[in-house]
Design a protein around this motif. Structure first.
Motif, short mmCIF file in Angstrom:
data_model
loop_
_atom_site.label_atom_id
_atom_site.label_comp_id
_atom_site.label_asym_id
_atom_site.label_seq_id
_atom_site.Cartn_x
_atom_site.Cartn_y
_atom_site.Cartn_z
N ILE A 93 -31.09 87.68 -13.43
CA ILE A 93 -32.33 88.23 -13.73
C ILE A 93 -33.50 88.16 -12.83
O ILE A 93 -34.14 89.17 -12.38
CB ILE A 93 -32.88 87.44 -15.00
CG1 ILE A 93 -32.08 87.64 -16.30
CG2 ILE A 93 -34.44 87.73 -15.19
CD1 ILE A 93 -32.40 86.64 -17.48
N ALA A 122 -42.24 85.72 -14.65
CA ALA A 122 -41.43 86.03 -15.90
C ALA A 122 -41.22 84.70 -16.51
O ALA A 122 -41.26 83.64 -16.08
CB ALA A 122 -40.20 86.69 -15.58
N TYR A 131 -37.02 86.89 -20.81
CA TYR A 131 -35.66 87.15 -21.04
C TYR A 131 -35.00 85.98 -21.66
O TYR A 131 -35.28 84.70 -21.50
CB TYR A 131 -34.94 87.37 -19.63
CG TYR A 131 -35.74 88.24 -18.87
CD1 TYR A 131 -35.46 89.73 -18.94
CD2 TYR A 131 -36.77 87.80 -17.88
CE1 TYR A 131 -35.99 90.66 -18.14
CE2 TYR A 131 -37.32 88.86 -17.14
CZ TYR A 131 -36.97 90.46 -17.32
OH TYR A 131 -37.56 91.09 -16.54
N ASP A 189 -32.12 91.05 -9.93
CA ASP A 189 -32.04 92.31 -10.40
C ASP A 189 -33.63 92.98 -11.02
O ASP A 189 -34.04 93.84 -10.83
CB ASP A 189 -31.05 92.90 -11.29
CG ASP A 189 -29.81 92.52 -10.74
OD1 ASP A 189 -29.46 92.37 -9.58
OD2 ASP A 189 -28.80 92.22 -11.58
N ARG A 190 -34.21 92.09 -11.56
CA ARG A 190 -35.51 92.37 -12.52
C ARG A 190 -36.75 91.76 -12.04
O ARG A 190 -37.83 92.48 -12.19
CB ARG A 190 -35.36 92.11 -14.04
CG ARG A 190 -34.16 92.69 -14.55
CD ARG A 190 -33.83 92.44 -16.00
NE ARG A 190 -32.65 92.61 -16.55
CZ ARG A 190 -32.31 92.59 -17.87
NH1 ARG A 190 -33.14 92.22 -18.62
NH2 ARG A 190 -31.09 92.77 -18.28
N LEU A 191 -36.59 90.67 -11.29
CA LEU A 191 -37.93 89.98 -10.74
C LEU A 191 -38.10 89.99 -9.29
O LEU A 191 -39.10 90.43 -8.93
CB LEU A 191 -37.83 88.35 -11.34
CG LEU A 191 -39.02 87.54 -10.84
CD1 LEU A 191 -40.29 88.28 -11.42
CD2 LEU A 191 -38.68 86.44 -11.44
N ASN A 206 -37.05 91.99 -7.01
CA ASN A 206 -37.31 93.32 -6.42
C ASN A 206 -38.61 93.71 -6.70
O ASN A 206 -39.47 94.36 -5.82
CB ASN A 206 -36.42 94.42 -6.81
CG ASN A 206 -35.09 94.26 -6.33
OD1 ASN A 206 -34.75 93.65 -5.20
ND2 ASN A 206 -34.10 94.70 -6.98
N ARG A 207 -39.41 93.22 -7.64
CA ARG A 207 -40.68 93.43 -8.19
C ARG A 207 -41.61 92.66 -7.32
O ARG A 207 -42.79 93.15 -6.98
CB ARG A 207 -40.97 93.15 -9.71
CG ARG A 207 -42.20 93.71 -10.04
CD ARG A 207 -42.35 93.27 -11.50
NE ARG A 207 -42.65 92.01 -11.42
CZ ARG A 207 -42.67 91.38 -12.75
NH1 ARG A 207 -42.20 91.63 -13.77
NH2 ARG A 207 -42.78 89.85 -12.72
N ASP A 240 -43.24 89.25 -18.73
CA ASP A 240 -41.74 89.70 -19.11
C ASP A 240 -40.85 88.43 -19.56
O ASP A 240 -40.98 87.28 -18.80
CB ASP A 240 -40.97 90.31 -17.93
CG ASP A 240 -41.57 91.49 -17.65
OD1 ASP A 240 -42.24 92.46 -18.36
OD2 ASP A 240 -41.36 92.03 -16.31
#
Length: 214
Positions: A202, A137, A185, A205-207, A209-210, A183
């Protein structure tokens, strides 16, 4: 980023944005929290040494230091920054080398026994160099123009003319230019602590876990 690398425990986060938006300040704060930083500008200085012969072939020996042992960055800069064609010639020499070195450092950090929280790839021209392909990201760091001018005057002590030249040269560095394969941000860097917490959210929560294996 390639699929096999995207599943690593150690995500790569690109840090980019305009001049004096506070990219390095945020990166330094994150290194205190377990991240490691790859400063692409510094890799550029190293690349000038590795690519010395190619640079001399392209631009002549006038760009060398007085003793001829190294490339004089000031002489080279005065030659290329006033001529877009010459700047492109220099970038064609050093950018592939800088990207290759970035990939090498990422592999080394990910193979380290002391695995960092993550890897920061700090580059003002990250998208121009196509370094987003190495990132899970990208964080676009922004700040209001008046604040950036104050920071620039305080940090670099540049004249108003030089400040105008630098800010004008970065007009093309806009987040809208980000390609669709990564992605991105936006983080407003008005206050360092708040901006760092935003980046950590970020990642969590968004990176994370992926990229974290399940």
């Amino acid at each position: 980023m390639r699929e096999e690398e995207a599943n690593s425990d150690c995500p790569v986060l690109g840090i980019t944005g305009p001049y004096c938006s506070g990219k390095s300040t945020l990166a330094q704060e994150l290194t205190r929290r377990g991240w490691v930083q790859i400063e692409v500008d510094r890799l550029g200085h190293e690349s000038l040494a590795r690519k010395k012969n190619e640079i001399v072939t392209e631009f002549g020996s006038a760009v060398l230091s007085p003793d001829g042992t190294s490339v004089d960055r000031k002489k080279l800069g005065s030659l290329v920054f006033s001529d877009p064609r010459r700047l492109e010639q220099l970038e064609n020499i050093v950018h592939p080398d800088m990207k290759a070195r970035s990939e090498e450092l990422i592999r080394e950090y990910r193979q380290s026994q002391d695995l960092p929280t993550g890897i920061l790839l700090n580059a003002a021209i990250l998208f121009k160099m196509e370094l987003e392909s190495l990132c899970d990201a990208v964080i676009w760091v922004s700040a209001p123009l008046p604040l950036r001018i104050i920071r620039a005057r305080k940090r670099d002590g540049l004249s108003w003319k030089e400040l105008f030249r630098r800010f004008s040269a970065q007009k093309k560095l806009r987040p809208q230019l980000a390609p669709g394969n990564v992605d991105m941000y936006k983080v407003d860097n008005l206050q360092k602590g708040r901006a760092v917490r935003r980046i950590e959210r970020i990642v969590r929560d968004r990176l994370w876990n992926r990229t974290k294996p399940t």
